[in-house]
Design a protein around this motif. Structure first.
Motif, PDB file in Angstrom:
ATOM      1  N   SER A 136      27.156  43.191  54.401  1.00 40.76           N
ATOM      2  CA  SER A 136      27.934  43.431  55.619  1.00 40.76           C
ATOM      3  C   SER A 136      28.204  42.124  56.364  1.00 40.76           C
ATOM      4  O   SER A 136      29.032  42.095  57.272  1.00 40.76           O
ATOM      5  N   ARG A 137      27.561  41.044  55.937  1.00 37.55           N
ATOM      6  CA  ARG A 137      27.727  39.745  56.591  1.00 37.55           C
ATOM      7  C   ARG A 137      28.673  38.808  55.858  1.00 37.55           C
ATOM      8  O   ARG A 137      28.962  37.720  56.356  1.00 37.55           O
ATOM      9  N   VAL A 138      29.173  39.196  54.680  1.00 36.75           N
ATOM     10  CA  VAL A 138      29.931  38.218  53.891  1.00 36.75           C
ATOM     11  C   VAL A 138      31.438  38.215  54.143  1.00 36.75           C
ATOM     12  O   VAL A 138      32.077  37.200  53.938  1.00 36.75           O
ATOM     13  N   LEU A 139      32.010  39.315  54.542  1.00 36.60           N
ATOM     14  CA  LEU A 139      33.441  39.418  54.826  1.00 36.60           C
ATOM     15  C   LEU A 139      33.604  40.353  56.019  1.00 36.60           C
ATOM     16  O   LEU A 139      32.702  41.130  56.326  1.00 36.60           O
ATOM     17  N   ASP A 140      34.766  40.326  56.662  1.00 39.59           N
ATOM     18  CA  ASP A 140      34.966  41.233  57.789  1.00 39.59           C
ATOM     19  C   ASP A 140      34.989  42.680  57.292  1.00 39.59           C
ATOM     20  O   ASP A 140      35.220  42.954  56.114  1.00 39.59           O
ATOM     21  N   ALA A 141      34.751  43.610  58.213  1.00 42.85           N
ATOM     22  CA  ALA A 141      34.593  45.022  57.858  1.00 42.85           C
ATOM     23  C   ALA A 141      35.831  45.599  57.180  1.00 42.85           C
ATOM     24  O   ALA A 141      35.713  46.310  56.180  1.00 42.85           O
ATOM     25  N   LYS A 142      37.016  45.323  57.689  1.00 41.18           N
ATOM     26  CA  LYS A 142      38.220  45.891  57.077  1.00 41.18           C
ATOM     27  C   LYS A 142      38.417  45.380  55.656  1.00 41.18           C
ATOM     28  O   LYS A 142      38.868  46.125  54.778  1.00 41.18           O
ATOM     29  N   THR A 143      38.065  44.134  55.405  1.00 50.36           N
ATOM     30  CA  THR A 143      38.171  43.603  54.045  1.00 50.36           C
ATOM     31  C   THR A 143      37.165  44.293  53.123  1.00 50.36           C
ATOM     32  O   THR A 143      37.510  44.694  52.008  1.00 50.36           O
ATOM     33  N   ARG A 144      35.938  44.492  53.604  1.00 46.42           N
ATOM     34  CA  ARG A 144      34.935  45.198  52.797  1.00 46.42           C
ATOM     35  C   ARG A 144      35.374  46.638  52.534  1.00 46.42           C
ATOM     36  O   ARG A 144      35.232  47.145  51.421  1.00 46.42           O
ATOM     37  N   HIS A 145      35.908  47.311  53.557  1.00 47.28           N
ATOM     38  CA  HIS A 145      36.389  48.685  53.378  1.00 47.28           C
ATOM     39  C   HIS A 145      37.541  48.726  52.373  1.00 47.28           C
ATOM     40  O   HIS A 145      37.616  49.633  51.541  1.00 47.28           O
ATOM     41  N   THR A 146      38.428  47.748  52.460  1.00 43.68           N
ATOM     42  CA  THR A 146      39.559  47.675  51.526  1.00 43.68           C
ATOM     43  C   THR A 146      39.059  47.545  50.100  1.00 43.68           C
ATOM     44  O   THR A 146      39.539  48.239  49.191  1.00 43.68           O
ATOM     45  N   ILE A 147      38.081  46.684  49.888  1.00 47.16           N
ATOM     46  CA  ILE A 147      37.496  46.519  48.548  1.00 47.16           C
ATOM     47  C   ILE A 147      36.861  47.825  48.095  1.00 47.16           C
ATOM     48  O   ILE A 147      37.066  48.258  46.953  1.00 47.16           O
ATOM     49  N   ALA A 148      36.097  48.457  48.971  1.00 49.02           N
ATOM     50  CA  ALA A 148      35.411  49.704  48.607  1.00 49.02           C
ATOM     51  C   ALA A 148      36.403  50.788  48.205  1.00 49.02           C
ATOM     52  O   ALA A 148      36.194  51.502  47.213  1.00 49.02           O
ATOM     53  N   LEU A 149      37.486  50.913  48.944  1.00 45.11           N
ATOM     54  CA  LEU A 149      38.498  51.925  48.621  1.00 45.11           C
ATOM     55  C   LEU A 149      39.212  51.601  47.315  1.00 45.11           C
ATOM     56  O   LEU A 149      39.419  52.487  46.479  1.00 45.11           O
ATOM     57  N   ALA A 150      39.573  50.330  47.132  1.00 44.16           N
ATOM     58  CA  ALA A 150      40.288  49.920  45.910  1.00 44.16           C
ATOM     59  C   ALA A 150      39.416  50.127  44.674  1.00 44.16           C
ATOM     60  O   ALA A 150      39.878  50.646  43.646  1.00 44.16           O
ATOM     61  N   VAL A 151      38.156  49.726  44.764  1.00 41.29           N
ATOM     62  CA  VAL A 151      37.243  49.849  43.625  1.00 41.29           C
ATOM     63  C   VAL A 151      36.910  51.318  43.349  1.00 41.29           C
ATOM     64  O   VAL A 151      36.905  51.751  42.193  1.00 41.29           O
ATOM     65  N   SER A 152      36.663  52.087  44.391  1.00 37.11           N
ATOM     66  CA  SER A 152      36.337  53.510  44.203  1.00 37.11           C
ATOM     67  C   SER A 152      37.504  54.264  43.571  1.00 37.11           C
ATOM     68  O   SER A 152      37.303  55.147  42.741  1.00 37.11           O
ATOM     69  N   GLN A 153      38.726  53.901  43.954  1.00 39.48           N
ATOM     70  CA  GLN A 153      39.903  54.516  43.330  1.00 39.48           C
ATOM     71  C   GLN A 153      39.984  54.114  41.861  1.00 39.48           C
ATOM     72  O   GLN A 153      40.229  54.956  40.992  1.00 39.48           O
ATOM     73  N   ALA A 154      39.759  52.843  41.581  1.00 41.67           N
ATOM     74  CA  ALA A 154      39.826  52.363  40.197  1.00 41.67           C
ATOM     75  C   ALA A 154      38.794  53.049  39.306  1.00 41.67           C
ATOM     76  O   ALA A 154      39.021  53.223  38.108  1.00 41.67           O
ATOM     77  N   ASN A 155      37.670  53.477  39.907  1.00 36.42           N
ATOM     78  CA  ASN A 155      36.606  54.135  39.155  1.00 36.42           C
ATOM     79  C   ASN A 155      36.647  55.655  39.257  1.00 36.42           C
ATOM     80  O   ASN A 155      35.732  56.326  38.771  1.00 36.42           O
ATOM     81  N   ASP A 156      37.672  56.194  39.889  1.00 41.21           N
ATOM     82  CA  ASP A 156      37.786  57.647  40.054  1.00 41.21           C
ATOM     83  C   ASP A 156      36.515  58.267  40.610  1.00 41.21           C
ATOM     84  O   ASP A 156      36.051  59.299  40.134  1.00 41.21           O
ATOM     85  N   CYS A 157      35.930  57.629  41.613  1.00 42.28           N
ATOM     86  CA  CYS A 157      34.711  58.156  42.222  1.00 42.28           C
ATOM     87  C   CYS A 157      35.084  58.977  43.454  1.00 42.28           C
ATOM     88  O   CYS A 157      35.296  58.436  44.541  1.00 42.28           O
ATOM     89  N   ASP A 158      35.171  60.281  43.264  1.00 42.14           N
ATOM     90  CA  ASP A 158      35.569  61.172  44.351  1.00 42.14           C
ATOM     91  C   ASP A 158      34.628  61.092  45.547  1.00 42.14           C
ATOM     92  O   ASP A 158      35.061  61.103  46.695  1.00 42.14           O
ATOM     93  N   TYR A 159      33.326  61.023  45.278  1.00 42.70           N
ATOM     94  CA  TYR A 159      32.372  60.961  46.378  1.00 42.70           C
ATOM     95  C   TYR A 159      32.580  59.679  47.186  1.00 42.70           C
ATOM     96  O   TYR A 159      32.657  59.717  48.421  1.00 42.70           O
ATOM     97  N   CYS A 160      32.669  58.549  46.501  1.00 44.41           N
ATOM     98  CA  CYS A 160      32.825  57.278  47.210  1.00 44.41           C
ATOM     99  C   CYS A 160      34.172  57.197  47.921  1.00 44.41           C
ATOM    100  O   CYS A 160      34.251  56.635  49.019  1.00 44.41           O
ATOM    101  N   LEU A 161      35.217  57.767  47.333  1.00 45.52           N
ATOM    102  CA  LEU A 161      36.514  57.792  48.020  1.00 45.52           C
ATOM    103  C   LEU A 161      36.410  58.581  49.319  1.00 45.52           C
ATOM    104  O   LEU A 161      36.921  58.144  50.361  1.00 45.52           O
ATOM    105  N   ALA A 162      35.757  59.720  49.278  1.00 48.64           N
ATOM    106  CA  ALA A 162      35.582  60.511  50.492  1.00 48.64           C
ATOM    107  C   ALA A 162      34.749  59.746  51.518  1.00 48.64           C
ATOM    108  O   ALA A 162      35.114  59.657  52.698  1.00 48.64           O
ATOM    109  N   MET A 163      33.638  59.170  51.077  1.00 48.40           N
ATOM    110  CA  MET A 163      32.744  58.444  51.989  1.00 48.40           C
ATOM    111  C   MET A 163      33.446  57.220  52.584  1.00 48.40           C
ATOM    112  O   MET A 163      33.416  57.001  53.802  1.00 48.40           O
TER     113      MET A 163
END
Length: 182
Positions: A55-82
């Protein structure tokens, strides 16, 4: 239905309880993923420590953007919802930006480069091209920041894999394939 066992509150290992209490205080509830991880206090601690440290390495919106992009790429329904929930409710991201992040883009050109790069890291299993690196550098990211982007992407991969293996029951508002509320 989740495929791994989740301890009942009375059977939760004592070492997991303070971590779950902290999660509950932050989110107002204990998401199913963390309740399942509680069966192994060491794994729960690793996931939470990694998330806290990153949580200290990049700003929150950038981390959220990465999380959404990666979760979509992995078809992780739970992580996409979270990540959709956390990005909108706690991260201040608009519905449009959340949908764009899932598609490997953003309303912000710099974050769009991060989303594309994170998805390319996943798709290529880290074997990104020189052009991929040039694109993220061209968006203004330094090599230390690129290391952070890759590390956040891998942390998201970890939770994607856990939730995909478990088929974790979604206990937050689900999202449809188009990114609209499910």
């Amino acid at each position: 239905m989740s495929r791994l066992s989740t301890p009942s509150p009375e059977d939760t290992p004592e070492a997991s309880e303070p971590i779950l209490d902290s999660i509950s205080a932050q989110l107002g509830f204990v998401p199913n993923m963390f309740a399942t991880l509680a069966s192994n206090p060491t794994v729960l601690d690793v996931v939470m420590t990694l998330q806290g440290t990153l949580s200290r390495v990049l700003d929150a919106k950038t981390r959220h953007t990465i999380a959404l992009a990666v979760s979509q790429a992995n078809d992780c329904d739970y992580c996409l919802a979270m990540h959709t929930y956390v990005s909108s409710e706690l991260g201040g991201m608009s519905r449009d930006d959340i949908d764009l992040a899932r598609a490997g883009s953003s309303i912000d050109p710099k974050r769009a480069a991060v989303a594309r790069f994170a998805q390319q890291v996943v798709a290529s299993r880290g074997q990104v091209s020189d052009a991929d690196l040039a694109a993220v550098r061209g968006a203004g990211y330094s090599d230390p920041q690129i290391l952070a982007i890759v590390t956040v992407a891998v942390q998201v991969l970890l939770t994607n894999f856990i939730n995909n293996v478990n088929q974790t029951d979604i206990d937050i508002p689900a999202v449809s394939p188009a990114g609209t509320p499910g």
